[in-house]
Design a protein around this motif. Structure first.
Motif, mmCIF file in Angstrom:
data_model
loop_
_atom_site.group_PDB
_atom_site.id
_atom_site.type_symbol
_atom_site.label_atom_id
_atom_site.label_comp_id
_atom_site.label_asym_id
_atom_site.label_seq_id
_atom_site.Cartn_x
_atom_site.Cartn_y
_atom_site.Cartn_z
ATOM 1 N N ASN A 1 0.824 -1.211 0.000
ATOM 2 C CA ASN A 1 0.000 0.000 0.000
ATOM 3 C C ASN A 1 0.860 1.263 0.000
ATOM 4 O OD1 ASN A 1 -2.441 -1.376 0.001
ATOM 5 N ND2 ASN A 1 -2.585 -1.437 2.217
ATOM 6 N N LEU A 2 1.893 1.261 0.819
ATOM 7 C CA LEU A 2 2.766 2.433 0.896
ATOM 8 C C LEU A 2 3.486 2.668 -0.433
ATOM 9 C CD1 LEU A 2 4.307 1.833 4.443
ATOM 10 C CD2 LEU A 2 2.774 3.703 3.804
ATOM 11 N N GLY A 3 4.023 1.583 -0.997
ATOM 12 C CA GLY A 3 4.745 1.705 -2.257
ATOM 13 C C GLY A 3 3.855 2.190 -3.380
ATOM 14 N N ASN A 4 2.613 1.699 -3.402
ATOM 15 C CA ASN A 4 1.691 2.104 -4.460
ATOM 16 C C ASN A 4 1.209 3.539 -4.263
ATOM 17 O OD1 ASN A 4 -0.159 1.667 -6.724
ATOM 18 N ND2 ASN A 4 -1.754 1.718 -5.170
ATOM 19 N N PHE A 5 0.802 3.872 -3.053
ATOM 20 C CA PHE A 5 0.187 5.180 -2.798
ATOM 21 C C PHE A 5 1.161 6.330 -3.007
ATOM 22 C CE2 PHE A 5 -1.171 8.695 -0.099
ATOM 23 C CZ PHE A 5 -2.504 8.823 -0.457
ATOM 24 N N PHE A 6 2.384 6.183 -2.519
ATOM 25 C CA PHE A 6 3.316 7.308 -2.543
ATOM 26 C C PHE A 6 4.170 7.375 -3.814
ATOM 27 C CE2 PHE A 6 2.370 7.071 1.991
ATOM 28 C CZ PHE A 6 2.148 8.402 2.270
ATOM 29 N N SER A 7 3.972 6.433 -4.730
ATOM 30 C CA SER A 7 4.753 6.499 -5.969
ATOM 31 C C SER A 7 3.903 6.501 -7.225
ATOM 32 C CB SER A 7 5.734 5.320 -6.041
ATOM 33 O OG SER A 7 5.039 4.086 -6.137
ATOM 34 N N GLN A 8 2.582 6.336 -7.085
ATOM 35 C CA GLN A 8 1.741 6.217 -8.270
ATOM 36 C C GLN A 8 1.724 7.501 -9.099
ATOM 37 O OE1 GLN A 8 -2.431 5.651 -7.244
ATOM 38 N NE2 GLN A 8 -2.121 6.645 -5.261
ATOM 39 N N ALA B 1 8.100 9.716 -2.735
ATOM 40 C CA ALA B 1 8.340 8.283 -2.923
ATOM 41 C C ALA B 1 9.670 7.865 -2.296
ATOM 42 C CB ALA B 1 8.319 7.938 -4.410
ATOM 43 N N VAL B 2 10.692 8.696 -2.465
ATOM 44 C CA VAL B 2 12.015 8.394 -1.901
ATOM 45 C C VAL B 2 11.966 8.403 -0.379
ATOM 46 C CG1 VAL B 2 14.391 9.211 -1.694
ATOM 47 C CG2 VAL B 2 13.240 9.277 -3.925
ATOM 48 N N ILE B 3 11.330 9.432 0.193
ATOM 49 C CA ILE B 3 11.225 9.531 1.657
ATOM 50 C C ILE B 3 10.453 8.345 2.225
ATOM 51 C CG2 ILE B 3 10.210 10.874 3.543
ATOM 52 C CD1 ILE B 3 10.803 13.390 1.865
ATOM 53 N N THR B 4 9.376 7.965 1.537
ATOM 54 C CA THR B 4 8.581 6.821 1.990
ATOM 55 C C THR B 4 9.403 5.545 1.985
ATOM 56 O OG1 THR B 4 6.564 7.832 1.114
ATOM 57 C CG2 THR B 4 6.491 5.472 1.562
ATOM 58 N N PHE B 5 10.202 5.353 0.942
ATOM 59 C CA PHE B 5 11.045 4.150 0.884
ATOM 60 C C PHE B 5 12.058 4.144 2.027
ATOM 61 C CE2 PHE B 5 15.038 2.127 -0.344
ATOM 62 C CZ PHE B 5 14.591 0.823 -0.524
ATOM 63 N N ILE B 6 12.690 5.282 2.299
ATOM 64 C CA ILE B 6 13.694 5.351 3.371
ATOM 65 C C ILE B 6 13.066 5.027 4.720
ATOM 66 C CG2 ILE B 6 15.233 6.897 4.644
ATOM 67 C CD1 ILE B 6 15.747 8.376 2.004
ATOM 68 N N LEU B 7 11.923 5.621 5.003
ATOM 69 C CA LEU B 7 11.252 5.375 6.282
ATOM 70 C C LEU B 7 10.809 3.923 6.402
ATOM 71 C CD1 LEU B 7 9.063 8.611 6.607
ATOM 72 C CD2 LEU B 7 11.180 8.063 7.824
ATOM 73 N N THR B 8 10.312 3.370 5.298
ATOM 74 C CA THR B 8 9.888 1.973 5.318
ATOM 75 C C THR B 8 11.079 1.043 5.496
ATOM 76 O OG1 THR B 8 8.038 2.507 3.850
ATOM 77 C CG2 THR B 8 8.630 0.195 4.041
#
Length: 221
Positions: free
Chosen positions: A154-161, A197-204
């Motif tokens: 969900n995080l990967g899809n929502f913040f990078s779509q 998207a980059v920030i979301t990946f780092i936090l995840t």
């Protein structure tokens, strides 16, 4: 102004709070709201039917379900588990972070994985659990990994779509801004979406790393 139609919202809140059948709650609310707004039952049924026809493309994902069930019954999940067991250094956090990266990169290229149905249940969740075979997982830990697998998707899809300039979300934002007399191009929206998207990946990634550490500590204990 009548507030009676808002009872439909109350029905949904109560239904979810009391853990009633979700589908039944939504259907009841969908009928109660327009009826309280003064619509006839015929008009309500016509409205629901028209809404379904206008958005019938959304239901196409149902076509994927038989295919996923078929490949699972022929051993897809076991193949994924065997593959991940061959990677000696694989951990749940690394598996989920790798999937998160793949999800975001493909989204940026305009390629949708239909993640929850096609990847999370038959592939990602079993691989995350299999990579934790060396840990002493409780039932709660196994459920945590399943939930985390779905959350990562969900995080990967929502913040990078919106990193893909031709995605429906980007085009909707662009057309809406244009109608409000604000000139924003799809390319600008996509470029401004990349940092999120980059920030979301780092936090995840950090969260998944800490999850691995927690599982390792439990094993030592």
């Amino acid at each position: 102004m009548s507030y009676l139609p808002l009872l439909g919202v109350l029905i949904i809140l109560l239904g979810f709070a009391l853990k009633w059948d979700t589908f039944a709650v939504v259907i009841i609310a969908a009928f109660v709201t327009p009826l309280l707004a003064g619509m006839s039952i015929t008009k309500v049924l016509t409205l629901l039917g028209q809404s379904f026809l206008d958005n019938r493309m959304v239901s196409l994902y149902f076509l994927v379900l038989p295919m996923i069930g078929l490949v699972e019954s022929h051993g897809l999940r076991q193949v994924a588990i065997n593959a991940i067991k061959k990677l000696k250094r694989a951990t749940p956090g690394k598996v989920l972070s790798a999937y998160m990266l793949i999800r975001e990169v493909l989204n940026a290229l305009g390629i949708s994985l239909n993640g929850q149905i096609a990847f999370v249940r038959p592939l990602v969740a079993p691989m995350a659990t299999a990579s934790a075979a060396s840990y002493k997982l409780s039932d709660a830990d196994k459920e945590l990994l399943k939930g985390r697998s779905a959350a990562v998707d969900n995080l990967g899809n929502f913040f990078s779509q919106n990193c893909f300039m031709a995605s429906s979300g980007v085009l909707l934002i662009s057309s809406t801004m244009k109608s409000l007399k604000h000139g924003v191009s799809p390319l600008q929206i996509a470029l401004y979406s990349i940092p999120f998207a980059v920030i979301t990946f780092i936090l995840t990634y950090v969260y998944n790393y800490l999850m691995d550490k927690r599982l390792a500590v439990k094993e030592e204990a």
